[in-house]
Enzyme design. Structure first.
Site, short mmCIF file in Angstrom:
data_model
loop_
_atom_site.label_atom_id
_atom_site.label_comp_id
_atom_site.label_asym_id
_atom_site.label_seq_id
_atom_site.Cartn_x
_atom_site.Cartn_y
_atom_site.Cartn_z
N ASN A 1 0.87 -1.18 0.00
CA ASN A 1 0.00 0.00 0.00
C ASN A 1 0.90 1.23 0.00
O ASN A 1 1.51 1.57 1.01
CB ASN A 1 -0.88 -0.03 1.26
CG ASN A 1 -1.86 1.13 1.30
OD1 ASN A 1 -1.79 2.05 0.48
ND2 ASN A 1 -2.76 1.11 2.27
N ARG B 1 -2.81 -2.06 -3.26
CA ARG B 1 -4.00 -1.24 -3.05
C ARG B 1 -3.93 -0.06 -4.02
O ARG B 1 -2.91 0.64 -4.09
CB ARG B 1 -4.01 -0.71 -1.62
CG ARG B 1 -5.24 0.10 -1.36
CD ARG B 1 -5.02 1.16 -0.36
NE ARG B 1 -6.22 1.98 -0.30
CZ ARG B 1 -6.23 3.19 0.21
NH1 ARG B 1 -5.14 3.72 0.67
NH2 ARG B 1 -7.34 3.87 0.25
N HIS C 1 -12.88 3.11 0.73
CA HIS C 1 -12.79 2.07 1.76
C HIS C 1 -13.46 0.79 1.24
O HIS C 1 -13.95 -0.02 2.02
CB HIS C 1 -13.52 2.46 3.07
CG HIS C 1 -12.90 3.59 3.81
ND1 HIS C 1 -13.65 4.57 4.42
CD2 HIS C 1 -11.61 3.90 4.05
CE1 HIS C 1 -12.84 5.44 5.01
NE2 HIS C 1 -11.60 5.07 4.80
N ARG D 1 -11.97 15.66 7.59
CA ARG D 1 -12.86 15.99 6.46
C ARG D 1 -14.24 16.37 6.96
O ARG D 1 -14.76 15.77 7.90
CB ARG D 1 -12.99 14.80 5.50
CG ARG D 1 -11.71 14.41 4.81
CD ARG D 1 -12.00 13.40 3.70
NE ARG D 1 -10.77 12.83 3.18
CZ ARG D 1 -10.40 11.55 3.38
NH1 ARG D 1 -11.18 10.73 4.06
NH2 ARG D 1 -9.27 11.12 2.89
N GLU E 1 -7.93 -5.00 5.57
CA GLU E 1 -7.84 -4.69 4.15
C GLU E 1 -6.72 -5.47 3.47
O GLU E 1 -6.85 -5.91 2.33
CB GLU E 1 -7.66 -3.18 3.97
CG GLU E 1 -8.93 -2.43 4.34
CD GLU E 1 -8.75 -0.93 4.53
OE1 GLU E 1 -8.95 -0.21 3.56
OE2 GLU E 1 -8.42 -0.50 5.65
#
Ligand code: ADP
Length: 397
Positions: A7, A90, A179, A240, A384
């Site tokens: 990743n 990823r 996600h 955010r 993940e």
């Protein structure tokens, strides 16, 4: 079969080597400050002391080379790179081209490049990671696992923005969701662990971390998800804003003499619970401040939980019912108070009941609802890397 999962961020590279027999992590690590002075790699092997390398990493190829050296060298877990069957990467954005993970070829790289606009921070770094692997271990199969593919099953009514259609036609502006790897993994795991109907189970996954999003899926297929064209839409997050009236952007830009890019930067990096409190983007810090009576910390936590509950309500309506709600990621897996308050304050009308004793748990697959709850509630830790490794195995067997 052993799969390396990578990743890449713009200046970082996280990796895990997973033995797919037993799905065991053999080694994992992190290269930081790639391309910046003071680069450093931390390599962890279960049961051994961490191995730290402090050396220049001018680019991702050097970092990838160090990772392979660490995996095969003195602190290694395999004798040679031949033991590593494939590499799963990823990749943030696959645009509307990819509905599944895919073995990388020139065409795939071209599409990842075409999506730089849609994922400006991540896609260039993700591609650098792929190209670095092609250079350092030529001939190994690389698989791209996109954050956006989970959202590709959304129906048109969920993914179209109500803006002129020409922007979809010209630029593929639509809701994608992010996600995705986590939502796909957790919804499947909720169905498996909860013994739910694999075809029909209506599941809501709350991925509550620094970045946060919610998805609704039926039989593991997404029907809606809270992030949009970019990860800005939806829940209140660490930094955010989540959902916002577009006019706020114009207002701040005009009054503060800022460009749209600058305001977007504020909405992505300086908003959320950080912006509301001015304290931190870390939910633990906000909780501490709230305990000491800081009013805006209390408001930020309340607003965060309220927004989560509103999305759960919306998604229960979208699916005309919900069988299970799963909490995951940093806050979802560790913060029993947030889980309890979301359920107790807002979800009584669904017949959802949390069991406080079962809910007193962290980071472990657990049924946290009471026996007479009409909706099953779960804590399901996300993974993940394992989801990426499984896809990579499936595509390269
Ligand atoms: P990301 O992968 O998006 O960076 P994570 O899923 O690792 O995020 O979640 C990080 C967030 O989880 C941080 O804001 C952290 O404060 C929060 N978190 C971790 N443990 C707890 C806890 N016990 N209570 C509340 N929040 C927690």
């Amino acid at each position: 079969m052993k799969i390396l999962v990578i990743n890449c961020g713009s200046s970082s590279l996280k990796y895990q080597l997973i033995d797919m027999e037993g799905e065991k992590v053999l080694a994992k690590g992190l290269c930081e400050r790639i391309g910046i002075q003071g680069s450093r790699m931390k390599h962890e092997v279960p049961g051994q002391e961490d191995y730290i390398v402090e050396t220049d990493m001018p680019d991702h190829s050097v970092a990838v080379k160090l990772v392979f050296d660490a995996l095969t060298g003195e602190h290694g877990v395999v004798k040679s790179v031949d033991e590593i069957n494939a590499i799963g990467h990823r990749v943030l954005h696959g645009g509307n081209k990819f509905t599944q993970s895919i073995v990388v070829n020139e065409e795939v790289k071209k599409v990842i490049r075409e999506c730089f606009d849609l994922g400006p921070l991540h896609n260039p770094a993700n591609l650098m990671g792929i190209e670095a692997c092609e250079k350092v271990v030529p001939g190994k199969q690389n698989v791209a696992v996109f954050d956006t593919t989970f959202g590709m099953t959304l129906p048109e009514k969920a993914y179209f923005y109500a803006i002129p259609k020409e922007y979809y036609d010209k630029y593929a502006i639509r809701r994608y969701g992010f996600h995705g790897t986590s939502h796909a993994y957790v919804s499947a795991e909720t169905i498996r662990f909860g013994g739910l109907d694999p075809e029909k189970a209506k599941v809501i996954v709350c991925h509550l971390g620094n970045g946060a999003s919610i998805s609704a899926s039926i039989g593991g297929k997404a029907v809606d998800t809270s992030m949009g064209l970019t990860p800005l839409e939806g829940l209140i997050m660490g930094t955010r804003s989540g959902d916002i009236d577009g006019a706020v952007i114009q207002f701040i830009a005009n009054h503060e003499n800022k460009s749209v890019d600058e305001v977007l930067n504020i909405l992505n990096k300086k908003s959320g619970v950080l912006g509301m409190t001015g304290i931190s983007s870390d939910f633990r810090d906000i909780e501490q401040a709230a305990e000491k009576g800081n009013h805006m910390a209390e408001v930020a936590l309340d607003a965060f939980r309220y927004r989560v509950a509103k999305y759960i309500g919306a998604y229960a309506a979208a699916m005309n019912g919900v069988d299970a709600i799963a909490f995951t990621a940093g806050v979802g897996e560790n913060d029993k108070v947030t889980r309890r308050l979301v359920v107790e304050q807002y979800l009584g009308y669904l017949g959802a009941k949390i069991d406080p004793e079962r809910n007193d748990v962290r980071g472990k697959e657990t049924l946290i609802s009471a026996d007479d709850s009409k909706v099953k509630l779960f804590l399901i830790p996300t993974n993940e890397e394992l989801a990426i490794a499984r896809d990579t195995q499936r595509l390269t067997k």
